[in-house]
Write an enzyme that holds these catalytic residues in place. Structure first.
Site, PDB file in Angstrom:
ATOM      1  N   LYS A  52      -4.627  42.973 -39.536  1.00  0.00           N
ATOM      2  CA  LYS A  52      -3.734  43.812 -38.834  1.00  0.00           C
ATOM      3  C   LYS A  52      -4.407  44.893 -38.577  1.00  0.00           C
ATOM      4  O   LYS A  52      -5.258  45.573 -39.033  1.00  0.00           O
ATOM      5  CB  LYS A  52      -2.653  44.115 -40.117  1.00  0.00           C
ATOM      6  CG  LYS A  52      -2.107  42.688 -40.716  1.00  0.00           C
ATOM      7  CD  LYS A  52      -1.071  42.131 -39.513  1.00  0.00           C
ATOM      8  CE  LYS A  52       0.190  43.015 -39.161  1.00  0.00           C
ATOM      9  NZ  LYS A  52       1.004  43.160 -40.320  1.00  0.00           N
TER      10      LYS A  52
ATOM     11  N   SER B 225      -3.768  46.794 -43.219  1.00  0.00           N
ATOM     12  CA  SER B 225      -2.674  46.294 -43.982  1.00  0.00           C
ATOM     13  C   SER B 225      -3.720  46.226 -45.521  1.00  0.00           C
ATOM     14  O   SER B 225      -4.690  45.810 -45.302  1.00  0.00           O
ATOM     15  CB  SER B 225      -2.283  44.698 -43.904  1.00  0.00           C
ATOM     16  OG  SER B 225      -1.897  44.089 -44.693  1.00  0.00           O
TER      17      SER B 225
ATOM     18  N   HIS C 293      17.322  43.766 -19.609  1.00  0.00           N
ATOM     19  CA  HIS C 293      17.712  42.995 -20.651  1.00  0.00           C
ATOM     20  C   HIS C 293      16.595  42.532 -21.346  1.00  0.00           C
ATOM     21  O   HIS C 293      16.616  41.453 -21.949  1.00  0.00           O
ATOM     22  CB  HIS C 293      18.799  41.926 -20.229  1.00  0.00           C
ATOM     23  CG  HIS C 293      19.807  42.136 -19.417  1.00  0.00           C
ATOM     24  ND1 HIS C 293      21.042  42.770 -19.853  1.00  0.00           N
ATOM     25  CD2 HIS C 293      20.071  42.049 -18.040  1.00  0.00           C
ATOM     26  CE1 HIS C 293      21.648  42.909 -18.824  1.00  0.00           C
ATOM     27  NE2 HIS C 293      21.174  42.793 -17.796  1.00  0.00           N
TER      28      HIS C 293
ATOM     29  N   GLU D 254       5.782  53.883 -34.737  1.00  0.00           N
ATOM     30  CA  GLU D 254       6.779  53.434 -35.612  1.00  0.00           C
ATOM     31  C   GLU D 254       7.558  54.552 -36.437  1.00  0.00           C
ATOM     32  O   GLU D 254       8.755  54.734 -36.467  1.00  0.00           O
ATOM     33  CB  GLU D 254       6.373  52.436 -36.700  1.00  0.00           C
ATOM     34  CG  GLU D 254       6.135  50.872 -35.832  1.00  0.00           C
ATOM     35  CD  GLU D 254       5.618  49.999 -36.872  1.00  0.00           C
ATOM     36  OE1 GLU D 254       5.503  48.887 -36.397  1.00  0.00           O
ATOM     37  OE2 GLU D 254       5.387  50.344 -38.160  1.00  0.00           O
TER      38      GLU D 254
END
Length: 457
Positions: free
Chosen positions: A282, A276, A155, A289
């Site tokens: 970043k 970024s 979970h 992704e």
């Protein structure tokens, strides 16, 4: 050149031609088309249907076309309807009359069915190589991290301590099943449809077993109507590719989470990260992704093909032309994802200290603490409640179980003694789990040996 023009008195409307043509994408399997044609004329000559002279001229012409296409000396034009008509027209222009005998005893229906099978079979072999490469990299990481302790989750909550080796082993099992599925599909589809004709075979005395053997098939297909309209193997492959994509997506999701500032379990290599345009701090896991996102594209190909096939009556229908672009794209997508994912995990840095500290702070050794009490005569249900109280104490004092003093342990239950610290150490919690499939190093070593033997075959 069209293979069917004799019946018609008008040229095909240009829009109709553009809508109907497949050469813009089926040119992808020109090698398979030429290989099938060479096997076909070899069989025709063996059966006395074609002269040896014509056979030799056709084969030499086909090999020349393949060489020129490979080198770029010959360019495929989109004026032809499909790759079959392009190759045949080019052959006739090179060798003359003999080239017109190439199509004896076959139809485009069984020809395209053959080409697709040959192409899919070749691609399965390439996919298998890529999955094997990923498994090899995972196995190397598993051996390296036999004693890298980390929290296991249920979970998305910290549950029990495991090792990174064990965690990676779960993905190894997934990709191991994927490789098995590819093998099953290859075995099941490895029958030759050539000789089925348009749908009802042919009156020529073809030796279909011989053709099949020349092309590396296990034998000929046994029903000509099914042979030209079967795309089950394409759907099976798309399903297998969807599974691979799903597994890559799951793994990518974990890497993305592990790479976050909150977890910091891994450090992505600069070569597999991006920045970024506005936030200079970043370092984004864009490759992970994108791999995660590509699964939707592959699922779409599977659903599209299932939808195409659901209402097609026997035998061949033009709808079947839709199998190619969907399959080509899904194959290329998954191959790219496998290659990138393998490179990404091979360059990642795993932060062992952060992982182990996270396991300690997440009370992942609570079950082992309860087992300690059980081994000292406390009923499990009582032990469960006692450890629950200790966890509350730890939360109140902002401590891990390991950091409690013996007095604090005994304030809840007098059974605790000095050996509790060894009993709930990360090393003890993991290493005493030695049953097959468990995270203990000895259990993992046995499993790794099994995997090594499999990869060596």
């Amino acid at each position: 050149m069209k293979l069917w023009g004799g019946r018609f008195t008008k040229e095909t409307n240009r829009l109709v031609h553009n809508f109907n043509e497949s050469i813009s994408f089926d040119q992808k399997f020109y090698k398979q088309d030429i290989a099938g044609s060479i096997a076909h004329v070899t069989m025709l000559a063996k059966q006395g249907i074609l002269s040896e002279k014509d056979k030799d001229a056709i084969i030499e012409g086909l090999k020349g076309i393949r060489r020129d296409l490979d080198s770029g000396a010959l360019t495929i034009t989109t004026e032809s309807e499909d790759i079959h008509s392009f190759v045949e027209a080019e052959l006739i222009s090179r060798i003359g009359e003999a080239g017109k005998r190439l199509h004896t005893g076959r139809s485009r229906n069984d020809q395209v069915a053959l080409d697709m099978r040959l192409y899919v079979r070749d691609e399965i072999d390439e996919l298998d190589t890529l999955v094997k490469g990923l498994l090899t990299e995972l196995l190397s990481l598993m051996e390296e991290h036999l004693h890298t302790y980390m929290p296991g989750f249920t979970h998305l909550q910290k549950a029990q301590p495991v090792t990174l080796s064990h965690h990676l082993g779960a993905y190894y099992e997934m990709f191991r099943r994927d490789r098995s599925r590819l093998s099953d599909i290859r075995r099941r589809m490895n029958y030759c449809p050539l000789g089925s004709g348009a749908l009802a075979g042919t009156t020529y005395p073809l030796d279909r077993d011989y053709t099949a053997s020349l092309l590396g098939f296990d034998g000929p297909t046994l029903n000509s109507m099914d042979s030209v309209s079967d795309r089950d193997y394409v759907i099976e492959l798309l399903a297998a590719l969807s599974m691979i994509s799903m597994h890559l997506g799951r793994f990518s999701e974990e890497i993305i989470i592990w790479n976050s500032n909150e977890y910091q379990f891994v450090e992505m290599d600069d070569s597999y990260s991006t920045g970024s345009s506005i936030m200079p701090q970043k370092k984004n896991p864009d490759i992970a992704e994108l791999i995660r996102g590509k699964s939707g594209r592959v699922y779409g190909a599977l659903m599209s093909m299932l939808t195409v096939m659901k209402g097609i009556p026997l035998a061949y229908d033009k709808d079947l032309q839709e199998d190619k672009e969907l399959t080509f794209d899904a194959i290329d997508t998954v191959k790219g994802c496998l290659l990138l994912f393998t490179g990404m995990i091979s360059t990642m840095t795993f932060r062992k200290d952060v992982m182990e500290e996270s396991a300690k702070k997440g009370f992942t050794n609570a079950t082992d603490a309860a087992d300690y009490l059980v081994n000292h005569g406390v009923p499990f249900r009582d032990a469960h409640g006692i450890i629950g109280q200790l966890v509350l104490l730890c939360i109140e004092k902002k401590k891990a179980l390991d950091d409690l003093s013996l007095e604090e342990f005994r304030s809840v239950c007098p059974v605790f003694d000095q050996d509790i610290y060894d009993a709930i150490s990360m090393k003890t919690c993991v290493e005493k789990r030695v049953t097959t499939g468990a995270p203990g190093a000895e259990a993992m070593k046995r499993v790794i040996e099994i995997y090594k033997k499999e990869l060596a075959q």
